[in-house]
Design a protein around this motif. Structure first.
Motif, PDB file in Angstrom:
ATOM      1  N   HIS A 146      68.436  18.445  60.365  1.00  0.00           N
ATOM      2  CA  HIS A 146      68.765  17.168  61.243  1.00  0.00           C
ATOM      3  C   HIS A 146      69.571  16.304  60.453  1.00  0.00           C
ATOM      4  O   HIS A 146      70.041  15.461  61.256  1.00  0.00           O
ATOM      5  CB  HIS A 146      67.407  16.759  62.174  1.00  0.00           C
ATOM      6  CG  HIS A 146      66.371  16.232  61.137  1.00  0.00           C
ATOM      7  ND1 HIS A 146      65.512  16.909  60.353  1.00  0.00           N
ATOM      8  CD2 HIS A 146      66.359  14.995  60.592  1.00  0.00           C
ATOM      9  CE1 HIS A 146      64.523  16.107  59.648  1.00  0.00           C
ATOM     10  NE2 HIS A 146      65.200  14.920  59.576  1.00  0.00           N
ATOM     11  N   LEU A 149      73.094  16.934  60.682  1.00  0.00           N
ATOM     12  CA  LEU A 149      73.252  16.672  62.120  1.00  0.00           C
ATOM     13  C   LEU A 149      73.585  15.442  62.573  1.00  0.00           C
ATOM     14  O   LEU A 149      74.650  14.787  63.018  1.00  0.00           O
ATOM     15  CB  LEU A 149      72.664  17.328  63.109  1.00  0.00           C
ATOM     16  CG  LEU A 149      72.377  18.833  63.198  1.00  0.00           C
ATOM     17  CD1 LEU A 149      71.319  19.366  63.730  1.00  0.00           C
ATOM     18  CD2 LEU A 149      73.556  19.292  63.529  1.00  0.00           C
ATOM     19  N   ALA A 150      72.598  14.503  61.817  1.00  0.00           N
ATOM     20  CA  ALA A 150      72.794  13.012  62.441  1.00  0.00           C
ATOM     21  C   ALA A 150      73.775  12.389  61.602  1.00  0.00           C
ATOM     22  O   ALA A 150      74.526  11.472  62.447  1.00  0.00           O
ATOM     23  CB  ALA A 150      71.406  12.343  61.664  1.00  0.00           C
ATOM     24  N   TYR A 153      77.287  13.750  63.871  1.00  0.00           N
ATOM     25  CA  TYR A 153      77.592  13.204  64.939  1.00  0.00           C
ATOM     26  C   TYR A 153      77.345  11.387  65.179  1.00  0.00           C
ATOM     27  O   TYR A 153      77.293  10.800  66.235  1.00  0.00           O
ATOM     28  CB  TYR A 153      76.478  13.717  66.088  1.00  0.00           C
ATOM     29  CG  TYR A 153      76.985  15.220  66.238  1.00  0.00           C
ATOM     30  CD1 TYR A 153      78.019  15.440  67.055  1.00  0.00           C
ATOM     31  CD2 TYR A 153      76.017  16.113  65.880  1.00  0.00           C
ATOM     32  CE1 TYR A 153      78.271  17.024  67.261  1.00  0.00           C
ATOM     33  CE2 TYR A 153      76.216  17.502  65.999  1.00  0.00           C
ATOM     34  CZ  TYR A 153      77.393  17.903  66.710  1.00  0.00           C
ATOM     35  OH  TYR A 153      77.646  19.223  66.922  1.00  0.00           O
ATOM     36  N   LEU A 155      74.601   9.717  64.417  1.00  0.00           N
ATOM     37  CA  LEU A 155      73.431   9.379  65.181  1.00  0.00           C
ATOM     38  C   LEU A 155      72.459   8.332  64.310  1.00  0.00           C
ATOM     39  O   LEU A 155      72.165   7.453  64.653  1.00  0.00           O
ATOM     40  CB  LEU A 155      72.735  10.654  65.550  1.00  0.00           C
ATOM     41  CG  LEU A 155      73.574  11.483  66.315  1.00  0.00           C
ATOM     42  CD1 LEU A 155      72.666  12.591  66.673  1.00  0.00           C
ATOM     43  CD2 LEU A 155      74.010  10.825  67.815  1.00  0.00           C
ATOM     44  N   GLY A 176      72.565   8.118  68.962  1.00  0.00           N
ATOM     45  CA  GLY A 176      71.250   8.208  68.050  1.00  0.00           C
ATOM     46  C   GLY A 176      70.367   7.154  68.710  1.00  0.00           C
ATOM     47  O   GLY A 176      69.131   7.522  69.007  1.00  0.00           O
ATOM     48  N   VAL A 397      62.891  13.657  67.249  1.00  0.00           N
ATOM     49  CA  VAL A 397      64.017  13.751  67.316  1.00  0.00           C
ATOM     50  C   VAL A 397      64.377  14.865  66.250  1.00  0.00           C
ATOM     51  O   VAL A 397      65.725  15.457  66.600  1.00  0.00           O
ATOM     52  CB  VAL A 397      64.639  12.304  66.768  1.00  0.00           C
ATOM     53  CG1 VAL A 397      66.063  12.456  66.268  1.00  0.00           C
ATOM     54  CG2 VAL A 397      64.421  11.217  67.910  1.00  0.00           C
ATOM     55  N   LEU A 401      67.143  17.637  67.716  1.00  0.00           N
ATOM     56  CA  LEU A 401      68.414  17.894  66.916  1.00  0.00           C
ATOM     57  C   LEU A 401      68.654  19.308  66.524  1.00  0.00           C
ATOM     58  O   LEU A 401      69.775  20.009  66.760  1.00  0.00           O
ATOM     59  CB  LEU A 401      68.936  16.823  65.853  1.00  0.00           C
ATOM     60  CG  LEU A 401      68.908  15.287  66.385  1.00  0.00           C
ATOM     61  CD1 LEU A 401      69.037  14.317  65.183  1.00  0.00           C
ATOM     62  CD2 LEU A 401      69.828  15.117  67.318  1.00  0.00           C
ATOM     63  N   GLU A 402      67.763  19.708  65.759  1.00  0.00           N
ATOM     64  CA  GLU A 402      67.896  21.050  65.165  1.00  0.00           C
ATOM     65  C   GLU A 402      67.736  22.202  66.015  1.00  0.00           C
ATOM     66  O   GLU A 402      68.590  23.001  66.124  1.00  0.00           O
ATOM     67  CB  GLU A 402      66.666  21.227  63.893  1.00  0.00           C
ATOM     68  CG  GLU A 402      66.967  20.198  62.804  1.00  0.00           C
ATOM     69  CD  GLU A 402      65.857  20.443  61.820  1.00  0.00           C
ATOM     70  OE1 GLU A 402      65.254  21.787  61.719  1.00  0.00           O
ATOM     71  OE2 GLU A 402      65.702  19.623  60.787  1.00  0.00           O
ATOM     72  N   GLN A 405      70.929  22.499  68.575  1.00  0.00           N
ATOM     73  CA  GLN A 405      72.300  22.747  68.155  1.00  0.00           C
ATOM     74  C   GLN A 405      72.755  23.857  68.634  1.00  0.00           C
ATOM     75  O   GLN A 405      72.203  24.905  68.467  1.00  0.00           O
ATOM     76  CB  GLN A 405      72.332  22.347  66.688  1.00  0.00           C
ATOM     77  CG  GLN A 405      71.648  23.490  65.936  1.00  0.00           C
ATOM     78  CD  GLN A 405      71.996  23.310  64.340  1.00  0.00           C
ATOM     79  OE1 GLN A 405      72.734  23.098  63.733  1.00  0.00           O
ATOM     80  NE2 GLN A 405      70.562  23.048  63.962  1.00  0.00           N
ATOM     81  N   ILE A 410      74.882  19.166  70.303  1.00  0.00           N
ATOM     82  CA  ILE A 410      73.457  19.108  70.522  1.00  0.00           C
ATOM     83  C   ILE A 410      73.110  18.941  72.060  1.00  0.00           C
ATOM     84  O   ILE A 410      73.521  17.962  72.667  1.00  0.00           O
ATOM     85  CB  ILE A 410      72.757  18.240  69.956  1.00  0.00           C
ATOM     86  CG1 ILE A 410      72.966  18.446  68.403  1.00  0.00           C
ATOM     87  CG2 ILE A 410      71.387  17.996  70.140  1.00  0.00           C
ATOM     88  CD1 ILE A 410      73.019  17.245  67.391  1.00  0.00           C
TER      89      ILE A 410
END
Length: 426
Positions: A146, A149-150, A153, A155, A176, A397, A401-402, A405, A410
């Motif tokens: 995550h 990913l954060a 994107y 977030l 986010g 969260v 997110l994970e 995806q 996401i």
RNA sequence: GGAGAAUUGGCCGAGUGGCUUAAGGCGCACGCUUGGAAAGCGUGUAUACCUCAAAAGGGUAUCGAGGGUUCGAAUCCCUCAUUCUCCGCCA
């Protein structure tokens, strides 16, 4: 805090139940010690009360002597009072000392584990009460944790959090931040539907409140302390919300009292380290919606089950794989009698993350809070208190997110879309 | 932050050192009265702890909190908290 009367009447049963916890010999010895001190206290009080009664009656006589002009009698009576008071002063000092020692002793004694609590010392001994029946989600090989990913994107900006405050203070931005707010609103709405009254409490509490729910003195190092004003940043909404009922006497008909609150939670997490603390897994500030119930002792375990179902329902709506653990004696919190932890599976880290903890404290908290109700018999009894997270956001969260995806982005769970205003983060 | 006033039982409210066992009222509970109700009348109505086998009874403490003066404190003194009014500051 346990009641002395309970130590007296259920001593053997308590010692037996304590064996499921990691209690020390010293703690077991403390039970007898407290009882012995309380015996001393009674003896001292009996003697002192008799002395004070004497002072009161002689004082009345002195008044009469003065009225009748019998000055000599008055003078000798005064001398007598002086002697009695000297002895009384000694006893009062003794009593204060004994009471302090009783209180200190009681503070070292944890709650008595419920019958259902399995014996054990570590996390390994927790029982899986409800397992995720289906196959755990499998992600593509290039699936990202995550925190990546954060960043991808935009977030959450962990680095900016470090710059502004320090490690463990994430800064949410854009979608986010919106996702965070959506989850908070969703959780509060779910609690509202389940009959909980929404509370927005102070985020700093005084020492009495921290003591009332047991953060002090047990977990002093876990709280941020604003020393200039001697206030503590709350580690959970449980603290201000439960303290609404400190020193309160309820009617039996007031039960159940159901309260929910969203608050940020502040935890120093002193002593934690390593991969556990990466990303959102363990942070100093996170958002959480808490549910608290105060209940009649006869009904608190029904309420406990109801709270489990409430948390479970939310996780199902979010379509997250979860399991429920029944905590063993060694993992059980100091104040808790029975605790179930909820964990969600975070598929990229391949880890179960704790997102909720539902506990019944029985009378342990209410004894320190002096939270009582007037029973059917007209007498006052301690109420039962329970609480649970519904839910803690940061790790939800992380799992969302994970697990959600895809190569396109996401995806947002169906139930959240009306809150976020977007279906996918891409 | 500064100045002034206040804080008494479930509620209102009297009480400036012993005559307070906190007056009086309201509310509540029970009884009498009543065809039923209201009114009226009567009785009762805080909490914690100690003592007692238990109950009854007795004792101690508590008038916002904590200390002090005194033989004796709701009452006098000190510290703190809270509320109200005014001033300052402020979103």
């Amino acid at each position: 805090m346990l009641q002395i009367s309970r130590l007296r009447t259920q001593k053997e049963a308590i010692i037996d139940a304590y064996k499921k916890r990691n209690v020390t010999e010293a703690q077991i010895a403390e039970i007898s010690n407290v009882i012995k001190l309380d015996d001393e206290r009674k003896a001292v009080q009996t003697e002192n009360d008799a002395l004070l009664a004497k002072v009161n009656s002689i004082s009345k006589e002195i008044g009469d002597f003065f009225k009748n002009g019998e000055k000599e009698k008055a003078a000798s009576a005064k001398e007598e009072v002086a002697k009695v008071k000297e002895r009384s002063k000694v006893l009062e000092t003794q009593m204060k000392d004994i009471q302090d020692r009783i209180f200190e002793g009681l503070l070292t004694l944890p709650n008595v584990p419920h019958n259902l609590v399995p014996a054990g010392n570590t996390e390994e001994d927790n029982e899986v009460y409800k397992a995720w029946g289906k196959e755990l989600p499998k992600l593509a090989d290039d699936a990202k944790p995550h925190w990546e990913l954060a960043e991808k994107y935009t977030l959450i900006d962990f680095k900016l959090g470090v710059k502004i405050t320090g490690a463990g203070f994430p800064l949410y931005r854009g979608r986010g931040a919106k996702l965070e707010r959506a989850l908070i609103n969703f959780f509060l709405d779910e609690a509202g539907k389940a009959g909980y009254e929404e509370i927005m409490p102070p985020l700093l509490v005084n020492e009495d409140s921290a003591r009332g729910t047991g953060q002090l003195p047990d977990k002093e190092g876990q709280m941020y302390h604003a020393t200039v004003d001697d206030l503590y940043l709350i580690p959970t909404a449980e603290v201000p919300v439960t303290n609404m009922y400190r020193d309160v006497i309820l009617n039996a008909s007031d039960f159940p009292i159901k309260l929910t609150a969203y608050t940020p939670c502040f935890r120093r997490e002193a002593g934690s380290y390593g991969s556990d603390v990466k990303g959102l897994n363990r942070v100093h500030q996170f958002n959480k919606v808490e549910v608290v119930q105060l209940q009649h002792p006869d009904k608190s375990y029904e309420t406990f089950d109801e709270m489990l179902l409430h948390v479970e329902g939310i996780l199902q709506k979010l379509e997250l794989p979860y399991r429920i653990l029944r905590l063993c004696g060694g993992d059980l919190g100091f104040a808790s009698s029975l605790t179930y932890d909820f964990e969600v599976y975070s598929a990229a880290q391949k880890k179960w993350l704790e997102v909720s903890s539902v506990s019944n404290f029985e009378t342990f908290q209410s004894n320190r809070l002096k939270l009582r109700y007037k029973g059917e018999d007209g007498k006052k009894h301690l109420a039962h208190s329970l609480n649970g997270s519904a839910l803690a956001l940061a790790r939800i969260v992380a799992a969302l997110l994970e697990n959600n995806q895809t190569s396109d982005g996401i995806t947002i769970p169906e139930v959240l879309r009306k809150y976020t205003g977007f279906d996918i983060i891409d």
